[in-house]
Design a protein around this motif. Structure first.
Motif, short mmCIF file in Angstrom:
data_model
loop_
_atom_site.label_atom_id
_atom_site.label_comp_id
_atom_site.label_asym_id
_atom_site.label_seq_id
_atom_site.Cartn_x
_atom_site.Cartn_y
_atom_site.Cartn_z
N LEU A 1 0.83 -1.20 0.00
CA LEU A 1 0.00 0.00 0.00
C LEU A 1 0.87 1.25 0.00
O LEU A 1 0.61 2.22 -0.71
N GLY B 1 2.26 1.97 -3.26
CA GLY B 1 1.29 2.55 -4.16
C GLY B 1 1.23 4.06 -4.10
O GLY B 1 0.86 4.73 -5.06
N THR C 1 -2.17 -7.64 -4.13
CA THR C 1 -2.48 -6.25 -3.80
C THR C 1 -2.54 -5.40 -5.05
O THR C 1 -3.45 -4.59 -5.25
N ILE C 2 -1.55 -5.60 -5.93
CA ILE C 2 -1.51 -4.82 -7.17
C ILE C 2 -2.73 -5.10 -8.03
O ILE C 2 -3.42 -4.19 -8.50
N ILE D 1 -6.30 -4.18 -6.08
CA ILE D 1 -6.55 -2.77 -5.74
C ILE D 1 -6.50 -1.90 -6.98
O ILE D 1 -6.94 -0.76 -6.98
N ARG D 2 -6.01 -2.46 -8.09
CA ARG D 2 -5.93 -1.71 -9.33
C ARG D 2 -7.27 -1.07 -9.72
O ARG D 2 -7.35 0.10 -10.11
N LYS E 1 -8.78 1.74 -7.14
CA LYS E 1 -7.75 2.78 -7.10
C LYS E 1 -7.88 3.72 -5.91
O LYS E 1 -6.94 4.37 -5.51
N ARG E 2 -9.09 3.84 -5.37
CA ARG E 2 -9.25 4.72 -4.21
C ARG E 2 -9.60 3.84 -3.03
O ARG E 2 -10.63 3.21 -3.01
N ILE E 3 -8.73 3.83 -2.04
CA ILE E 3 -9.01 3.01 -0.87
C ILE E 3 -8.90 3.91 0.35
O ILE E 3 -8.22 4.93 0.33
N PHE F 1 2.34 1.07 -10.08
CA PHE F 1 1.20 0.71 -9.24
C PHE F 1 0.87 1.94 -8.39
O PHE F 1 1.69 2.43 -7.63
N GLN F 2 -0.32 2.48 -8.58
CA GLN F 2 -0.65 3.72 -7.88
C GLN F 2 -1.95 3.58 -7.12
O GLN F 2 -2.92 2.98 -7.60
N ILE F 3 -1.97 4.14 -5.93
CA ILE F 3 -3.18 4.13 -5.12
C ILE F 3 -3.55 5.57 -4.80
O ILE F 3 -2.68 6.39 -4.53
N ILE F 4 -4.82 5.88 -4.88
CA ILE F 4 -5.26 7.19 -4.39
C ILE F 4 -6.03 6.93 -3.11
O ILE F 4 -7.02 6.20 -3.09
N GLU F 5 -5.53 7.51 -2.03
CA GLU F 5 -6.16 7.22 -0.75
C GLU F 5 -7.17 8.30 -0.37
O GLU F 5 -6.95 9.49 -0.60
N LYS F 6 -8.27 7.84 0.19
CA LYS F 6 -9.28 8.76 0.70
C LYS F 6 -9.08 8.88 2.20
O LYS F 6 -8.71 7.93 2.86
#
Lengths: 208, 208, 208
Positions: free
Chosen positions: A22, A25, A76-77, A80-81, A84-86, C200-205
């Motif tokens: 995470l 990411g 995870t990759i 969660i792809r 994208k917003r977690i 691998f990119q995540i946008i977190e809230k």
């Protein structure tokens, strides 16, 4: 009985590997970078513990841990792809599980190797805290241990509870599970309600 | 004779634990966080030294060190609570004492274990420098070793003086004490008068 | 045959020591500070590898490495003093050579000591990545492994190629040289053309 230890240990590796992925990411690492950061987070603490205790490092004895990390990072990759917003708390919660599990299992391993109680609790705290700390230091994020919410305290509580239950003569399995639950509950409560112990604060003056 | 070593070593642990607790005070850590940061600072360098030399880690052999750290952290919290404002140089001075003590004692331990001179001075420097470096890296502070004032130089001088006095045939006690005083004097002078050696500076261009 | 390993290893130490000295030049460290940062970068990865594999640390067995680092740091200071302005890529390129060399040599050493393949590749990646990572973390610079360009991937490729060539029955020398060239080519290409794998990119809230 040793089976329970093994599964809990693997679960700790999974949640810490997940937290490392995470964090990766956030930095848009490529897939192999994700795997490396997951591995450092998941096996960093236990590696330092085993090196200090001068016993064979656990993932050299049993490389299955490495495959579990690889699989966790890939899952995870992939999983969660899509959204994208977690929620930001995912990382905190995964870290809390890893902290509680590794703090108790680290204490257990040190005691099983014959270390005195004080050393065992230190080794447990180290096992729980170090992996996440290396992850945060590499990523230039303020380590969770420096935040006001109860963190080191939860790790020390986990190790302490295990020693205490052990002393009370509880079975190994019960001691481990209840010590983990105790540490986890404390840490999760601290995250949700932002509980903290009274802090020690210094105001420094520039002149002598 | 080994008694002097022991007391100096304990004193080094106390001053580094104190410096770790002071740093924790800047981040308003809870009491257990203070203890963990104190411990990392106080035993980090010696632990790395013992692991690399493949000898038993000193605080596993003798857990008294852990209680001394616990006590130091508690006393720091209790005693400094009242004034709350302390001179900024306290941390630098405690760090200087720890640096000088551990650099010389680390060199001595490596030589006693039969390491060659070059390795011994490196181990001494590592023992003196690593604990404070981990403390600063965790706290996201620029490590003292990156500041312009003489720092690594003082550690290397301490180890070098010990080797030299030893070579001259001085008694162990005298060699250790005068080497520590030499390193300490240099570092304190560098802090007070902001002395520094001529620096090595590079200006980098972005184009090839 | 072991001679080739030895010279490549020394060459890796030289390029990583050079990269550490260049980084020190950004911070205007004094000469001994430069030496310490060079040493940490050059022997950090291999030291962690040897400690985890529980074999004697290479620079304790053969202190020549320490003199090579000292010489490299001094030469860097003396030779680069005059122009004072050097291309920024020097550090990246030195780091790439060190990464490729140590990733393959680390894998080779672990396999020679009887570690399973997965463990060997992890040890190689660690050897290649750790020294530069410690250098960057101490200097509070974002570690190269967190950048988008292929980095961990090149290290894993180096170890993987060595294992593969070895499996094909190539001679040790050829396996090592071609694995190093493969990893180096990938990393240099990534630097020059800023190639990167899909990230691998995540946008977190912030809310749950």
């Amino acid at each position: 009985m040793p089976e329970l230890l093994y599964w809990l240990d693997l679960f700790g590796v999974v949640v810490f590997a997940f937290s490392g992925a995470l964090m990766a990411g956030r930095y848009q690492l490529d897939p192999f970078g994700v795997v490396v950061l997951s591995a450092v987070t998941a096996i960093g603490g236990g590696t330092i513990r085993d090196v200090i205790l001068d016993t064979q490092v656990f993932w050299i004895k049993n490389p299955l841990y490495l495959y579990v990390i690889l699989l966790t990072a890939i899952l995870t990759i992939v999983l969660i792809r899509c959204p994208k917003r977690i929620p930001k708390r995912f990382l905190l919660i995964a870290d809390a599980f890893g902290l509680a599990l590794f703090a108790v299992l680290g204490t257990q391993k040190a005691m099983a190797l014959g270390a005195p109680i004080s050393v065992s609790i230190v080794m447990g705290t180290l096992t729980g805290v170090a992996g996440g700390m290396i992850r945060d230091v590499i990523c230039n994020v303020i380590p969770l241990i420096l935040r006001q919410e109860i963190y080191a305290t939860a790790a020390i509580l986990g190790g302490g509870l295990y020693v205490f239950f052990n002393y009370l003569g509880w079975s190994e399995n019960f001691s481990i599970i209840f010590a983990i639950l105790g540490a986890l509950k404390l840490r999760l409560a601290a995250i949700y309600w932002q509980v903290s112990l009274p802090a020690f604060q210094i105001i420094e003056k520039n002149d002598v």
